[in-house]
Design a protein around this motif. Sequence first.
Motif: not given
Length: 342
Positions: A25-26, A29, A32-33, A73-74, A76-77, A316
């Motif tokens: 998850w990190v 994130t 993405f950022v 973001y959502w 993408y996850l 990823t």
Amino acid sequence: MTRSASGSLPQYVLQRVLLVIPMIWVILTLVFVVLRVAPGDPVSAALGGRLNAEALEQRREALGLNEPLIHQYWDYLSSVFRLDFGTTFSDNQPVLHVIRDNGGATLSLTLASFVVALVVGIPLGMVAGRYRDSVGDVVIRLFGILSYAAPIFFIGFLLQVYVAQPLGLPTSGMASPITVFTVQPVTHILLIDVFLSGDATAIGDVLEHLLLPALTLGLLICGVFIRLVRVNILQTTQADYVEAAEARGISRGRVTRKHAFRNALVPVITVIGLQFALLLGGAVLTESTFNWPGLGQKLVEYINDRDYGAVQGIITIFAVAVVLISLLVDIVNALVDPRVRY
């Protein structure tokens, strides 16, 4: 909780698996950022010369780039957990297809490089540790430092000039065109497909093309294994059980091979996951140097095109692969050395 319960292998594996979830998850994130804070419009950068303003706006809308960042973001996850890594902006194809078509080349190069690093690094580390402060030890340590510190593209150029040309080895691509066209893509990993075909000529052709890139990338981490094995050979040869074995008349060489060597491998196994990440980073430069058609070279192309849809998907995949390899290494390490479970 008793010591035996806390040190059980199933519980240790469960703990490591649960830790993988926040790690992934990190990483997702961060990917993405970092890509979103980069300046410029990725769609305009990738397609600005080919589409008009209205078509570019439609493309942004279709890709969801006009949505709020939290929605992006959502999406993408949720897409990643559905194993959907998006589509490329520049050529509008699924990232999974890019990985399927090019990932086998990177996997072959990475595994072959690991073999080179282990076959060269571990024996040299044993020799350096066995004959401490000798001329051979100094030469081996110097070789390990240079192989790790030298730029990987520089090593590749040296091998191309001083090894490939005198021996007539190929310096570009992963096979001759005739091999690529004749071998059926069963697994999309050419090295495996040529062995499945049973064509000795094709097998030799692929191995010849693989030799120099694997040697170049393998030397990158060879020095790490030399240093680790040497240091741990020195430590284990000073242990009480080694002195006791020598007191019983067992030769130092046999004690080193039978006892010290296994304990010296424990830290090597531990850092394999970290070195896998280093290999993936080195694969980018190696594939560019040897025109190797893998994910590293595709990543460079997409970065130049500012196609962060493709860059995001490939990075990823790299990141998740590193985390899973690290998990596997932790499990193997626990099997080899039960002390790490406590």
